[in-house]
Design a protein around this motif. Sequence first.
Motif, PDB file in Angstrom:
ATOM      1  N   GLU A  55       0.901  -1.111  -0.237  1.00 31.14           N
ATOM      2  CA  GLU A  55       0.074  -0.290  -0.130  1.00 31.14           C
ATOM      3  C   GLU A  55       0.950   1.177  -0.007  1.00 31.14           C
ATOM      4  N   VAL A  56       0.660   1.283  -0.513  1.00 28.69           N
ATOM      5  CA  VAL A  56       1.807   3.001  -0.911  1.00 28.69           C
ATOM      6  C   VAL A  56       1.126   4.161  -1.279  1.00 28.69           C
ATOM      7  N   ASP A  57       2.067   5.079  -0.401  1.00 30.90           N
ATOM      8  CA  ASP A  57       1.394   6.460   0.419  1.00 30.90           C
ATOM      9  C   ASP A  57       2.260   7.338  -0.846  1.00 30.90           C
ATOM     10  N   GLU A  58       1.206   7.486  -1.423  1.00 33.39           N
ATOM     11  CA  GLU A  58       1.398   8.331  -2.551  1.00 33.39           C
ATOM     12  C   GLU A  58       2.108   9.760  -1.725  1.00 33.39           C
TER      13      GLU A  58
ATOM     14  N   HIS B   6       8.778   7.601   2.396  1.00 31.11           N
ATOM     15  CA  HIS B   6       9.210   7.071   4.062  1.00 31.11           C
ATOM     16  C   HIS B   6      10.191   7.039   3.805  1.00 31.11           C
ATOM     17  N   ILE B   7      11.022   7.249   2.369  1.00 29.25           N
ATOM     18  CA  ILE B   7      12.500   7.413   2.108  1.00 29.25           C
ATOM     19  C   ILE B   7      12.051   8.403   1.380  1.00 29.25           C
ATOM     20  N   GLU B   8      13.460   9.340   1.927  1.00 30.24           N
ATOM     21  CA  GLU B   8      13.984  10.192   0.494  1.00 30.24           C
ATOM     22  C   GLU B   8      14.982  10.391   0.651  1.00 30.24           C
ATOM     23  N   LEU B   9      15.901  10.259  -0.558  1.00 30.96           N
ATOM     24  CA  LEU B   9      16.945  10.469  -0.630  1.00 30.96           C
ATOM     25  C   LEU B   9      17.842  12.683  -0.614  1.00 30.96           C
ATOM     26  N   VAL B  10      19.046  12.300  -0.885  1.00 30.74           N
ATOM     27  CA  VAL B  10      19.181  13.746  -1.142  1.00 30.74           C
ATOM     28  C   VAL B  10      19.139  14.308  -2.262  1.00 30.74           C
TER      29      VAL B  10
ATOM     30  N   CYS C 179      13.113  -2.671   4.941  1.00 32.38           N
ATOM     31  CA  CYS C 179      13.985  -4.103   6.396  1.00 32.38           C
ATOM     32  C   CYS C 179      15.161  -3.028   7.093  1.00 32.38           C
ATOM     33  N   GLY C 180      15.247  -1.863   6.257  1.00 28.05           N
ATOM     34  CA  GLY C 180      16.029  -1.090   6.882  1.00 28.05           C
ATOM     35  C   GLY C 180      18.303  -0.872   5.995  1.00 28.05           C
ATOM     36  N   THR C 181      18.339  -1.927   5.420  1.00 27.97           N
ATOM     37  CA  THR C 181      19.221  -1.646   4.485  1.00 27.97           C
ATOM     38  C   THR C 181      20.297  -1.305   3.883  1.00 27.97           C
ATOM     39  N   CYS C 182      19.453   0.061   3.761  1.00 28.62           N
ATOM     40  CA  CYS C 182      20.295   1.144   2.500  1.00 28.62           C
ATOM     41  C   CYS C 182      20.286   2.427   4.003  1.00 28.62           C
ATOM     42  N   ARG C 183      19.294   1.755   5.156  1.00 27.50           N
ATOM     43  CA  ARG C 183      20.073   3.167   6.304  1.00 27.50           C
ATOM     44  C   ARG C 183      21.323   2.992   6.824  1.00 27.50           C
ATOM     45  N   ILE C 184      20.987   1.598   6.660  1.00 31.70           N
ATOM     46  CA  ILE C 184      21.983   1.214   8.058  1.00 31.70           C
ATOM     47  C   ILE C 184      23.579   1.285   6.423  1.00 31.70           C
ATOM     48  N   ALA C 185      23.532   0.906   5.441  1.00 29.07           N
ATOM     49  CA  ALA C 185      24.834   0.877   4.624  1.00 29.07           C
ATOM     50  C   ALA C 185      25.262   2.094   4.187  1.00 29.07           C
ATOM     51  N   CYS C 186      24.231   3.684   4.431  1.00 31.38           N
ATOM     52  CA  CYS C 186      24.595   4.545   4.073  1.00 31.38           C
ATOM     53  C   CYS C 186      24.276   5.923   4.421  1.00 31.38           C
ATOM     54  N   GLY C 187      23.524   5.182   6.107  1.00 27.42           N
ATOM     55  CA  GLY C 187      23.542   5.730   7.165  1.00 27.42           C
ATOM     56  C   GLY C 187      22.751   7.436   6.192  1.00 27.42           C
ATOM     57  N   ASP C 188      23.741   8.270   6.548  1.00 26.91           N
ATOM     58  CA  ASP C 188      23.310   9.658   6.524  1.00 26.91           C
ATOM     59  C   ASP C 188      23.697  10.338   5.613  1.00 26.91           C
TER      60      ASP C 188
ATOM     61  N   GLU D 105      11.712   6.459   7.120  1.00 28.15           N
ATOM     62  CA  GLU D 105      10.759   6.149   8.134  1.00 28.15           C
ATOM     63  C   GLU D 105       9.926   5.110   7.936  1.00 28.15           C
ATOM     64  N   ASN D 106       8.970   4.352   9.268  1.00 30.31           N
ATOM     65  CA  ASN D 106       8.506   3.832   8.564  1.00 30.31           C
ATOM     66  C   ASN D 106       7.111   4.137   8.143  1.00 30.31           C
ATOM     67  N   PRO D 107       6.604   3.754   7.019  1.00 27.33           N
ATOM     68  CA  PRO D 107       5.101   4.389   6.393  1.00 27.33           C
ATOM     69  C   PRO D 107       3.998   4.305   7.297  1.00 27.33           C
ATOM     70  N   GLN D 108       2.835   5.117   7.086  1.00 30.67           N
ATOM     71  CA  GLN D 108       1.774   5.557   7.971  1.00 30.67           C
ATOM     72  C   GLN D 108       1.407   4.047   8.437  1.00 30.67           C
ATOM     73  N   PRO D 109       0.755   3.833   9.564  1.00 26.95           N
ATOM     74  CA  PRO D 109      -0.533   2.948   9.516  1.00 26.95           C
ATOM     75  C   PRO D 109      -0.761   1.988   8.318  1.00 26.95           C
ATOM     76  N   THR D 110      -0.919   1.023   7.648  1.00 30.91           N
ATOM     77  CA  THR D 110      -2.147   0.195   6.962  1.00 30.91           C
ATOM     78  C   THR D 110      -0.975   1.369   5.670  1.00 30.91           C
ATOM     79  N   MET D 111      -0.523   1.281   5.729  1.00 26.99           N
ATOM     80  CA  MET D 111       1.039   1.472   4.411  1.00 26.99           C
ATOM     81  C   MET D 111       1.764   1.193   4.498  1.00 26.99           C
TER      82      MET D 111
END
Length: 98
Positions: A20-23, A27-31, A69-78, A85-91
Motif C-alpha cells: 500500500e503505497v502512500d503517494e 517514507h524514504i527520501e534521498l538527498v 528492512c532498513g538495509t539502505c539506512r544501515i549501508a549509507c547512514g545519513d 521512517e516507517n510508513p504510516q499505519p496501513t501503508m
Amino acid sequence: MSDIKFTVNVDEYLSLNKYEVDESNAHIELVDDPSDEEFDKLILVCPAALYKRDEDGKKSFDYAGCLECGTCRIACGDTIIKKWENPQPTMGVEYRFG
C-alpha cells in the motif's frame, strides 16, 4: 556434502507481498544529488532493487515496493538518505509468505 542445488526465485516471493503505497508521504527520501559511490552501494544491497541506473548511467529510485528492512539506512547512514521512517499505519508492505 550433497550435490543438490537449490534455486530461489526471489521475484516470485516478492510478488506475493502486498504493498500500500502512500503517494502523499514518501517514507524514504534521498538527498538532492546523491554521490555515485553511495548510490552504487544501494544498488548492490537493496533486496527490493529500488535503486537503479539505466543504460546511460542515470540514477533512479522509487520507494514503492520497499520491504522496510532498513538495509539502505544501515549501508549509507545519513550520507544520501535524507529521510527514512516507517510508513504510516496501513501503508507499506504486507508480507504474505512464511
